[in-house]
Design a protein around this motif. Structure first.
Motif, PDB file in Angstrom:
ATOM      1  N   ARG A  81       0.836  -1.209   0.000  1.00 21.35           N
ATOM      2  CA  ARG A  81       0.000   0.000   0.000  1.00 21.35           C
ATOM      3  C   ARG A  81       0.868   1.254   0.000  1.00 21.35           C
ATOM      4  O   ARG A  81       0.567   2.223  -0.701  1.00 21.35           O
ATOM      5  N   LYS A  82       1.963   1.233   0.769  1.00 19.45           N
ATOM      6  CA  LYS A  82       2.854   2.394   0.844  1.00 19.45           C
ATOM      7  C   LYS A  82       3.491   2.702  -0.505  1.00 19.45           C
ATOM      8  O   LYS A  82       3.483   3.843  -0.960  1.00 19.45           O
ATOM      9  N   TYR A  83       4.077   1.680  -1.155  1.00 20.09           N
ATOM     10  CA  TYR A  83       4.782   1.984  -2.403  1.00 20.09           C
ATOM     11  C   TYR A  83       3.803   2.353  -3.514  1.00 20.09           C
ATOM     12  O   TYR A  83       4.111   3.201  -4.346  1.00 20.09           O
ATOM     13  N   ARG A  84       2.612   1.760  -3.502  1.00 16.67           N
ATOM     14  CA  ARG A  84       1.624   2.129  -4.534  1.00 16.67           C
ATOM     15  C   ARG A  84       1.162   3.576  -4.356  1.00 16.67           C
ATOM     16  O   ARG A  84       0.985   4.301  -5.336  1.00 16.67           O
ATOM     17  N   LYS A  85       0.982   3.998  -3.109  1.00 15.42           N
ATOM     18  CA  LYS A  85       0.596   5.382  -2.839  1.00 15.42           C
ATOM     19  C   LYS A  85       1.704   6.338  -3.295  1.00 15.42           C
ATOM     20  O   LYS A  85       1.435   7.373  -3.906  1.00 15.42           O
ATOM     21  N   LEU A  86       2.946   5.973  -3.013  1.00 11.16           N
ATOM     22  CA  LEU A  86       4.073   6.804  -3.452  1.00 11.16           C
ATOM     23  C   LEU A  86       4.129   6.901  -4.975  1.00 11.16           C
ATOM     24  O   LEU A  86       4.386   7.971  -5.535  1.00 11.16           O
TER      25      LEU A  86
END
Length: 106
Positions: A81-86
């Motif tokens: 979720r973190k890398y996709r948001k970034l």
């Protein structure tokens, strides 16, 4: 059948216990890194299911802390979720390092 292929990542650590190393895994966002590596390999056609972190103590007794994660582990899912948001943020406004910016001619 599940694949035996894995990604192994070796980290040096000043942690003096496995619990402290696990805390460092959260602090340094190894969840995001694990998810990004697993998903990148999968997109390249490699059926990676496991990610193993080896934390090697920098000082004696040079203990090794092992953290094995599956691709669907909640820790990895949080990183995903973190890398996709970034990436979504970057897509809207690409990041340009200041060293790449061209100074206007005088």
């Amino acid at each position: 059948s599940p694949s035996n292929e894995l990604i192994a990542d070796v980290k040096t650590t000043s942690a003096s216990s496995r619990a402290e190393f696990l805390g460092n895994c959260v602090r340094y966002e190894y969840d995001r890194q694990a998810a990004f590596y697993i998903d990148g390999c999968r997109m390249a056609g490699l059926p990676i299911q496991r990610f193993v972190l080896y934390g090697i103590q920098k000082q004696k007794p040079h203990q090794v802390y092992v953290v094995e994660l599956m691709g669907n582990d909640p820790f990895v899912e949080a990183g995903r979720r973190k890398y996709r948001k970034l990436l979504q943020t970057w897509k809207k406004q690409p990041y340009t390092p200041t060293s790449w910016q061209v100074s206007p001619a005088h």
